[in-house]
Design an enzyme around this catalytic site. Structure first.
Site, short mmCIF file in Angstrom:
data_model
loop_
_atom_site.label_atom_id
_atom_site.label_comp_id
_atom_site.label_asym_id
_atom_site.label_seq_id
_atom_site.Cartn_x
_atom_site.Cartn_y
_atom_site.Cartn_z
N GLU A 90 0.81 -1.22 0.00
CA GLU A 90 0.00 0.00 0.00
C GLU A 90 0.84 1.27 0.00
OE1 GLU A 90 -2.56 -0.58 3.36
OE2 GLU A 90 -3.96 -1.85 2.24
N GLU A 121 6.06 -21.81 7.52
CA GLU A 121 6.50 -21.03 8.67
C GLU A 121 7.58 -21.74 9.47
OE1 GLU A 121 3.93 -21.46 12.55
OE2 GLU A 121 2.62 -20.90 10.89
#
Length: 313
Positions: A90, A121
């Protein structure tokens, strides 16, 4: 109890504990259930506010990297990693900052944004490889709710081996990865409303911290004039209207004049704004801005616009 089983139990991780305030929520009617879930967020802002000093230190460290031409890297897995991706991507439409300066790395790659990638992960080696690819002027910002995610551990460790600055964000005051971080931001968000569901309290705190970190960094780097975005990329009608409105809000000239200034300036807000505020032509506005480029060390005027205006009288 074996270390592996101890890890699975998560007895020392706050987000894995039972939340007393939400016991029995499956018995509640919808209205009471929604109220209980909303109320559970009440402590999150206080938890983040308690970390303001560490968060400020993280911004200052990132500024040093920025001035040196370094790259800010986020690394995370699951919800934490996805929030980091959102924060990074963004910045391009909002402040004109792309992957060359702020980059997010999600365990499992781009595919993990939409679908769970099994075991990603837990891949410390992948994180280590990522961290070891950084330059000494870069920053590695690890994001993990538990404070022990192996992928993030590897990323921080690898970055440290390169002399890069390391930052950790975790919702565990006793995060074991804090030992790998130059700066640790550890908001104590407590047990989750749904035990272990870190997309709730921990994620909300992470969103606040990441947005605060990147916004403060962009402001200090001169990406705003007052509270107006001066490097926004007007790629659609809504954003084009916003750029006109910002010129009007800052200067008081008419929308028609603001639109004309922006058109003449090729859509670039800073020169159009100086034209409006100083009443000068484009050439004079550009020359004044060139004399005062963005500088985070310029007190009270990181964008240089106020200094340019002062020079124009």
């Amino acid at each position: 109890m074996t270390p592996q089983f101890d890890y699975l139990i998560g007895h020392d991780v706050p987000t894995e504990q039972r939340n007393e305030s939400t016991l029995g929520i499956d018995r509640l009617a919808t209205g009471e259930l929604v109220t209980r879930l909303i109320d559970a967020n009440a402590t999150i802002h206080r938890a983040v506010a308690a970390q303001s000093g560490q968060l400020s230190a993280a911004v200052e460290a990132a500024l040093i990297s920025w001035v040196a031409g370094g790259v800010i890297h986020y690394a995370g897995a699951g919800t934490s990693g996805r929030l980091a991706v959102l924060d990074a991507v963004e910045l391009l439409p909002t402040y004109g900052v792309g992957e060359d300066r702020v980059r997010a790395h999600l365990a499992g790659g781009a595919a993990a944004m939409m679908h769970a990638v099994e075991g990603a992960e837990d891949d410390r080696a992948a994180g280590e490889e990522l961290g070891a690819s950084l330059a000494p002027t870069d920053v590695m910002f690890g994001v993990t709710a538990s404070g022990r995610t192996p992928f993030v551990a590897g990323a921080l460790s690898g970055a440290r081996s390169r002399g890069a600055t390391t930052i950790l964000l975790a919702s565990n005051p006793a995060a074991e990865l804090a030992a790998l971080a130059d700066i640790a931001i550890l908001p104590d968000t407590g047990p989750e409303v749904i035990t272990g569901s870190t997309r709730m309290n921990a994620a909300t705190a992470q969103k606040i911290v990441l947005n605060t970190f990147s916004t403060a960094l962009m402001v200090r780097c001169g990406k705003t004039f007052d509270n107006l975005m001066i490097d926004v990329r007007a790629t659609n009608e809504k954003l084009r209207a916003r750029t006109v409105r910002m010129i009007v809000q800052a200067s008081g000239i008419s929308p028609e004049e603001a639109r004309g200034n922006l058109t003449e300036a090729g859509g670039h807000i800073a020169p159009a704004l100086v034209m409006a505020l100083a009443g000068v032509d484009l050439a004079a506005a550009k020359a004044a801005l060139a004399a005062f480029p963005p500088d985070p060390h310029r007190a009270g005027d990181p964008s240089g616009i106020r200094s340019a205006l002062a020079a124009l009288g």
